[in-house]
Design an enzyme around this catalytic site. Structure first.
Site, PDB file in Angstrom:
ATOM      1  N   GLU A 245       0.883  -1.176   0.000  1.00  0.00           N
ATOM      2  CA  GLU A 245       0.000   0.000   0.000  1.00  0.00           C
ATOM      3  C   GLU A 245       0.916   1.220   0.000  1.00  0.00           C
ATOM      4  O   GLU A 245       1.667   1.446   0.952  1.00  0.00           O
ATOM      5  CB  GLU A 245      -0.888  -0.001   1.244  1.00  0.00           C
ATOM      6  CG  GLU A 245      -1.834   1.188   1.292  1.00  0.00           C
ATOM      7  CD  GLU A 245      -2.489   1.341   2.648  1.00  0.00           C
ATOM      8  OE1 GLU A 245      -2.610   2.498   3.109  1.00  0.00           O
ATOM      9  OE2 GLU A 245      -2.869   0.316   3.246  1.00  0.00           O
ATOM     10  N   CYS A 282      -3.843   7.222   5.555  1.00  0.00           N
ATOM     11  CA  CYS A 282      -3.701   6.869   4.141  1.00  0.00           C
ATOM     12  C   CYS A 282      -4.981   7.169   3.367  1.00  0.00           C
ATOM     13  O   CYS A 282      -4.954   7.253   2.138  1.00  0.00           O
ATOM     14  CB  CYS A 282      -3.326   5.401   3.996  1.00  0.00           C
ATOM     15  SG  CYS A 282      -4.370   4.277   4.936  1.00  0.00           S
TER      16      CYS A 282
END
Length: 497
Positions: A245, A282
């Site tokens: 990620e 995020c």
């Protein structure tokens, strides 16, 4: 050459607190991986794996005050936020224990022989088995839920894979404490402690992804760091899956009808989401398409008021603080960019939240591509559009994302078309919500097109276990040679198709 020390640093002052460990050498990484690999057979028992996960959750809860104190000292995230994160972390561990007990993650499929088909079908029995040692690269912004005891570790152990974690340098003491609790949990349920091993150091992380006994890796961090490790995983003599990620802009589109209906509510909601955790999530909404005109002005005014009221905050470390200040200054200096609330330094160790605005037409022309890149920290970019065509043109220039959000009115003629345009951009598409906050649930997907992630998998939710498994089919195999999970009498009572 002497091993480099690993220091715990107070982000509120920038001063070292204590030496926690030393960076692992190549030989030490090799020993760590081999020790973890030696536990694979012990992890094969699903009942023991479930017990390990629940025991780890119990020990983390029992040590909660110490864990939260250690994490706050190294991240400045605050006890309230970290208390919630610890609860999420232990809930994840228990959730994966339930996944292991229930057994459908094995994806058992049986096709009985049928000589009448063309071609004739033999007896076929398929299930999934663990890959092997998993390398986990801890995240900076979640010292618990995406670090040593986090979702990558929990899902890998649930799959039957031992784990070697590369600690994040921002919270080494927290990492050591969490690893000790996981290892103690293993010992309590009769497993070798080396089902979880911790290493420190940048070079150790590179050695880890190259090690021949490492079968897969999970990473949460920057595009630059994640891509380097992804490339290293791909060029190995035997390439391995690398589930990274890396970064996300998390675009938001506000329709004209939504701005007319609730401009103030949307402005306040955006401010809360983009400043949550000092903008270090995020899933922070980092780019917004808002209408021009009076309704859009009211939205910008509400956003200005709400962001102006936020207090200065401490970022995870001074390097990130410096990158945030440099990035926001460069963006604010671009021609045509204005700053209704200028992000910047709030003091020697803090930052102020802010946001920038720009005409969407400039982005359509290919100007200011920097505004379409993630800036980690409490800032967002609001692009004002004049038409649906401008929205489409700007969205076509965006990279892959973890999330995409549509703010729409109850009766909104533009909603269906915009939802269709946002869907290819992200792994999770929201309507009239905000992307910060990722529920741990079976239907969750935390991933997205590159560069949000390097694979199509999720790192949150029950299906994240699939990253650490591979399918195997047994053909025409006598019953007594089959694993119990695949035998006709189904002695373990597992779900199968």
């Amino acid at each position: 050459m002497a091993a480099e020390p690993v220091w715990s640093v107070d982000p509120r002052t920038g001063k070292p607190r204590e030496q926690v460990a030393v960076e692992a050498t190549a030989d030490e990484v090799d020993r760590a991986v081999r020790a973890a690999a030696a536990t694979r057979e012990a992890l094969a028992d699903r009942t023991v794996r479930a017990a390990l996960l629940r025991t780890a959750a119990d020990l983390l809860d029992e040590a909660g005050p110490h864990v939260i104190e250690a994490a706050d000292a190294e991240t400045a995230l605050g006890p309230a936020r970290l208390t919630g994160e610890l609860a999420r972390t232990t809930a994840q561990l228990r959730s994966f224990a339930d996944v292991v007990d229930e057994g459908s993650f094995l994806d058992i499929r049986i096709d009985l022989p049928d000589p009448t088909t063309t071609p004739p079908r033999p007896d076929l029995r398929r299930w999934k088995i663990p890959l092997g040692v998993v390398a986990v690269y801890a995240a900076s912004n979640f010292p618990l839920a995406f670090s040593v005891p986090g979702g990558d570790t929990a899902s890998a152990l649930a799959a039957g894979c031992p784990v070697v974690v590369k600690a994040h340098p921002d919270h080494p003491a927290t990492s050591e404490l969490a690893a000790s609790l996981l290892r103690r949990a293993a010992a309590k349920v009769g497993l070798p402690e080396d089902v979880v091993v911790l290493v420190h150091g940048f070079d150790a992380g590179v050695e880890l992804v190259r090690h021949p006994l490492v079968a897969a890796a999970g990473f949460t961090g920057s595009i630059r760091g994640g891509r380097a490790l992804f490339d290293a995983a791909a060029v190995r003599p035997v390439p391995i899956p690398f589930h990274g990620e890396l970064g996300s802009l998390n675009p938001v589109v506000i329709t004209g009808a939504a701005a007319e209906e609730r401009a103030g509510e949307i402005g306040a909601g955006l401010a809360a989401s983009m400043t949550m955790g000092q903008g270090q999530f995020c899933t922070k909404p980092g780019f917004v398409l808002a209408p021009s005109g009076e309704a859009g002005d009211r939205f910008v005014s509400a956003l200005t008021d709400a962001v102006s009221e936020t207090e200065p905050g401490v970022m995870l470390d001074h390097r990130m603080r410096g990158s945030f200040l440099t990035g926001t200054f460069e963006r604010a200096e671009l021609p045509g960019v204005t700053a209704p609330v200028m992000p910047g330094p709030g003091g020697p160790h803090t930052v102020n939240a802010g946001f920038l605005t720009v005409d969407a037409g400039a982005l359509v022309k290919g100007e200011h591509d920097t505004l379409l890149e993630e800036c980690f920290g409490p800032v967002t970019v609001v692009a004002r559009y004049d038409s649906q065509e401008q929205i489409t043109a700007v969205l076509s220039r965006l990279p892959g994302n973890l999330t995409a959000t549509l703010q729409m009115a109850e009766e909104d003629p533009d909603a269906a078309a915009l939802l269709a345009e946002l869907t290819p951009l992200a792994g999770r598409v929201l309507v009239n919500g905000w992307p910060t906050g990722v529920a741990v649930a079976g239907a969750q997907h935390h991933g997205g097109p590159y560069p949000a992630t390097t694979s199509t998998s999720t790192s949150v939710g029950a299906t994240s276990i699939e990253r650490w498994l591979r399918p195997v089919t047994y053909q025409s195999t006598p019953q007594h040679l089959l694993p119990p999970e695949l035998r006709d009498d189904n002695p373990l009572g597992l779900p199968r198709r």
